[in-house]
Design a protein around this motif. Sequence first.
Motif, mmCIF file in Angstrom:
data_model
loop_
_atom_site.group_PDB
_atom_site.id
_atom_site.type_symbol
_atom_site.label_atom_id
_atom_site.label_comp_id
_atom_site.label_asym_id
_atom_site.label_seq_id
_atom_site.Cartn_x
_atom_site.Cartn_y
_atom_site.Cartn_z
ATOM 1 N N PHE A 129 45.315 -43.369 3.624
ATOM 2 C CA PHE A 129 45.950 -44.690 3.629
ATOM 3 C C PHE A 129 45.087 -45.555 4.535
ATOM 4 O O PHE A 129 44.640 -45.093 5.583
ATOM 5 C CB PHE A 129 47.363 -44.615 4.221
ATOM 6 N N SER A 130 44.830 -46.819 4.162
ATOM 7 C CA SER A 130 44.005 -47.617 5.070
ATOM 8 C C SER A 130 44.896 -48.454 5.988
ATOM 9 O O SER A 130 46.070 -48.685 5.694
ATOM 10 C CB SER A 130 42.993 -48.468 4.320
ATOM 11 N N PHE A 163 53.353 -42.099 6.142
ATOM 12 C CA PHE A 163 52.966 -43.518 6.299
ATOM 13 C C PHE A 163 54.187 -44.402 6.058
ATOM 14 O O PHE A 163 54.862 -44.266 5.031
ATOM 15 C CB PHE A 163 51.846 -43.839 5.306
ATOM 16 N N THR A 164 54.431 -45.309 7.012
ATOM 17 C CA THR A 164 55.577 -46.230 6.885
ATOM 18 C C THR A 164 55.348 -47.277 5.802
ATOM 19 O O THR A 164 56.298 -47.912 5.354
ATOM 20 C CB THR A 164 55.801 -46.992 8.210
ATOM 21 N N SER A 211 55.381 -42.377 2.783
ATOM 22 C CA SER A 211 54.446 -41.683 1.884
ATOM 23 C C SER A 211 53.792 -40.541 2.653
ATOM 24 O O SER A 211 53.169 -40.776 3.691
ATOM 25 C CB SER A 211 53.344 -42.640 1.410
ATOM 26 N N PRO A 212 53.931 -39.293 2.169
ATOM 27 C CA PRO A 212 53.407 -38.143 2.917
ATOM 28 C C PRO A 212 51.992 -37.713 2.531
ATOM 29 O O PRO A 212 51.545 -37.944 1.405
ATOM 30 C CB PRO A 212 54.397 -37.032 2.548
ATOM 31 N N LEU A 213 51.326 -37.073 3.470
ATOM 32 C CA LEU A 213 50.064 -36.349 3.228
ATOM 33 C C LEU A 213 50.191 -35.035 3.990
ATOM 34 O O LEU A 213 50.657 -35.038 5.128
ATOM 35 C CB LEU A 213 48.867 -37.097 3.824
ATOM 36 N N ILE A 214 49.755 -33.947 3.364
ATOM 37 C CA ILE A 214 49.824 -32.643 4.044
ATOM 38 C C ILE A 214 48.400 -32.188 4.354
ATOM 39 O O ILE A 214 47.519 -32.281 3.505
ATOM 40 C CB ILE A 214 50.520 -31.597 3.144
ATOM 41 N N SER A 215 48.194 -31.709 5.571
ATOM 42 C CA SER A 215 46.858 -31.254 5.979
ATOM 43 C C SER A 215 46.975 -29.978 6.796
ATOM 44 O O SER A 215 47.970 -29.758 7.475
ATOM 45 C CB SER A 215 46.204 -32.343 6.839
ATOM 46 N N LYS A 216 45.916 -29.150 6.778
ATOM 47 C CA LYS A 216 45.867 -28.058 7.737
ATOM 48 C C LYS A 216 45.642 -28.666 9.126
ATOM 49 O O LYS A 216 45.314 -29.849 9.244
ATOM 50 C CB LYS A 216 44.760 -27.038 7.541
#
Length: 323
Positions: free
Chosen positions: A82-83, A193-194, A309-314
Motif C-alpha cells: 500500500f503506498s 491498512f486503514t 485491508s490486510p497483508l500477511i508476511s513472515k
Amino acid sequence: MATAFAPGKCILFGEHAVVYGHPAVAVAIDQGVQVSLTNSKNWTIDGHSFSHSRHPHISHIINDLFKYKGSPLNIEIKSDLFSAAGLGSSAALSNAMGAALHYFLNKDEDLNLIKLAKIAHSAEAIAQGGRASPTDTAASALGGCIVVSGKEVEGTINVFKTSLDTPEGERNWVINKVIIPPESEDIYLILGFTGDASPTGNMVQGVANLLKSNPDKINVMDSISKITLAGLSALSAGNFEAVGIAMNACHSKLQDLEVSTHSLDRLVDAVRPYSLGAKMTGAGGGGCIVALSRNPQRVAEEIEIAGGSPLISKLGSNGVRIV
Ligand code: PMV
C-alpha cells in the motif's frame, strides 16, 4: 534486462522516539517493489515518458549516484505494498532501482547491500527536502530485523554507521541487525491498512508541538525506549508472547503521543483477541497497524471485517535481491 525486488518494512517498536535518539526496531516484510530495466529508444517509466521532477529518487540514482550515461531505459515498476501507508514503499523503490541499475551495468559483480542502503537513503533524502531517517532504506536493503539508533545497541550486531547533512545539521545513526531465532517459524506479521494516508512529516511535527506545550510528555519517549529494549530482548530470545505484550504497551504510549487515530485503534482492538500483540506502526495519523500472530488468516479476516485491508508476511523477509 535487469530486474530487482526490494521489500517494504514495518516498525515493530520505537517510532517517534527514534526521532529523539532512542532505538527503533524494523522488520522487512514479504511484500515490496520490483523494478525492471530494459534498453529503449526514449526514457520511459511504466510506458509513459520519464519526468525527472516527478521521480526525484529515480533521477538522483541514475544521474548523481550512478552517473549513468548509457542509452535510454524503460523502467517498469510493480508494487504489492500500500503506498503512503508507512510500509516504506519509496525506500523499496529506491533500493530496487539501485539494485536493478547495478545489475544492468555490472552483471558479474555481487550487490553490496550497505552501499545500496546508502544510495537509497540519499535518494530518500533528496525526495524529502533533505530529511530522512535510514530506517526504511536499511530494513529494505538488509532484510530481516534491524535496529536504528543514535548509538550501538547491546545484544545486536553492528552493520554500518551512516550520517546525513540535514537542514538542522549533521545527523548520525548506527544500523544494527538482530538475528530472528528459528522459533519464529509459525509466527506471522499481519499488517492492516486503514485506507488513510500516513503523513509522516505532519505527525513528527505534531509530536514536536505536543512536547513543546507539554514538556512532561518527554517521559513517554523514555517509556517507549524501555519498551523497545524489552521487546528487542524478547525477540532475540524467541519469546514471542513477551514481544506481543511489548507491542501492546508500545501502542498505548503512542496513543499518549496522540498519533494513533480512531481507525487505527479500531483495527488494533479487532485483532487483539487473535494476536500475541498489536499496535499502530509508523508515523500514525493513518497508515497501518501490525499484529503478531500464529493465526494469520483469522487476524486478516478480522481486519477486513473492521474495514481495513490486510497483508500477511513472515517475520523478517530477505532484503533487496536480483530476480
Ligand atoms: O514513515 P513511517 O510511517 O514508516 O514512520 C516514520 C517513523 C517516525 O519515527 C515517526 C519518523 C522517523 O523519521 O523515524
